[in-house]
Design a protein around this motif. Sequence first.
Motif, mmCIF file in Angstrom:
data_model
loop_
_atom_site.group_PDB
_atom_site.id
_atom_site.type_symbol
_atom_site.label_atom_id
_atom_site.label_comp_id
_atom_site.label_asym_id
_atom_site.label_seq_id
_atom_site.Cartn_x
_atom_site.Cartn_y
_atom_site.Cartn_z
ATOM 1 N N ARG A 1 37.590 25.036 -0.129
ATOM 2 C CA ARG A 1 36.348 24.432 0.134
ATOM 3 C C ARG A 1 36.272 23.253 -0.991
ATOM 4 O O ARG A 1 34.902 22.558 -0.908
ATOM 5 C CB ARG A 1 35.206 25.504 -0.422
ATOM 6 N N VAL A 2 36.953 23.235 -1.688
ATOM 7 C CA VAL A 2 37.022 22.062 -2.905
ATOM 8 C C VAL A 2 38.414 21.422 -3.006
ATOM 9 O O VAL A 2 39.253 21.756 -2.629
ATOM 10 C CB VAL A 2 36.741 22.637 -4.354
ATOM 11 N N GLU A 3 38.268 20.267 -3.903
ATOM 12 C CA GLU A 3 39.566 19.571 -4.245
ATOM 13 C C GLU A 3 40.458 20.340 -5.267
ATOM 14 O O GLU A 3 40.071 21.462 -5.477
ATOM 15 C CB GLU A 3 39.350 18.159 -4.618
ATOM 16 N N ALA A 4 41.288 19.858 -5.677
ATOM 17 C CA ALA A 4 42.452 20.470 -6.505
ATOM 18 C C ALA A 4 41.355 21.322 -7.705
ATOM 19 O O ALA A 4 40.531 20.592 -8.190
ATOM 20 C CB ALA A 4 43.231 19.581 -7.041
ATOM 21 N N ILE A 5 41.839 22.483 -7.882
ATOM 22 C CA ILE A 5 41.187 23.494 -9.013
ATOM 23 C C ILE A 5 41.952 23.238 -10.272
ATOM 24 O O ILE A 5 43.218 23.248 -10.388
ATOM 25 C CB ILE A 5 41.143 24.749 -8.429
ATOM 26 N N GLY A 6 41.337 22.981 -11.515
ATOM 27 C CA GLY A 6 41.738 23.460 -12.752
ATOM 28 C C GLY A 6 41.287 24.479 -13.384
ATOM 29 O O GLY A 6 40.090 24.539 -13.582
ATOM 30 N N LEU A 7 42.243 25.453 -13.855
ATOM 31 C CA LEU A 7 41.940 26.628 -14.570
ATOM 32 C C LEU A 7 42.089 26.390 -16.149
ATOM 33 O O LEU A 7 43.140 25.958 -16.403
ATOM 34 C CB LEU A 7 42.432 27.953 -13.969
ATOM 35 N N VAL A 8 40.914 26.912 -16.711
ATOM 36 C CA VAL A 8 40.889 26.871 -18.266
ATOM 37 C C VAL A 8 40.871 27.857 -18.842
ATOM 38 O O VAL A 8 40.069 28.471 -19.200
ATOM 39 C CB VAL A 8 39.974 25.889 -18.580
ATOM 40 N N PRO A 9 42.385 28.682 -19.202
ATOM 41 C CA PRO A 9 42.123 30.107 -19.741
ATOM 42 C C PRO A 9 41.796 29.901 -21.194
ATOM 43 O O PRO A 9 42.431 29.159 -21.798
ATOM 44 C CB PRO A 9 43.718 30.331 -19.379
ATOM 45 N N CYS A 10 40.967 30.710 -21.457
ATOM 46 C CA CYS A 10 40.383 31.046 -22.685
ATOM 47 C C CYS A 10 40.328 32.356 -23.406
ATOM 48 O O CYS A 10 40.052 32.679 -24.660
ATOM 49 C CB CYS A 10 39.033 30.248 -23.105
#
Length: 181
Positions: free
Chosen positions: A91-100
């Motif tokens: 549903r979206v362009e490339a995804i960036g996950l920010v693990p914290c």
Amino acid sequence: MDSTLENVAYSPKNVFILSGQSNMAGRGGVEKHHWDGIVPNECHPDASRIFRLSAHLHYEVAREPLHHDIDAKKTCGVGPGMSFANAIKDRVEAIGLVPCAVGGTAIKEWAHGQHLYVNMVKRARAAMSHGGEIKALLWYQGESDALSQHCVNTYKANMEKLIHDVRADLHLPSLPIIQVS
């Protein structure tokens, strides 16, 4: 595609912060401080669409365990971040996950000015500085705050303050917060 991508070379536009404690950091498949290495189908990597911001603030292909270099003092396994990304990737362009996320932490350790909070905001800003737009913060935390009645009674106010502070510090007054506790 190379499994390690410098954030200068590639930067996902749709960024999601993954924060909280052990369930977000990923304890699926971990028993007696050892991860079994089993990755469910819904958590398989997609090297063309899903990336993670490493502890060194470089994007790389996202794969379990997502928090291995963030919650580094504990054994990480499968968490909800990859299944979430796989569920929305078409549903979206490339995804960036920010693990914290860091296991065993209480909400007071995520208060404005505390190390975990500062690190989360720093990582979110790094993702934004390379062209990413933060779409939401996924928050999975609360077990450590169920150990005393005082913690239970103050959790709501502490969570509301955390939400207010994150939105203010990231200049995103309408940032969606997806919370599990």
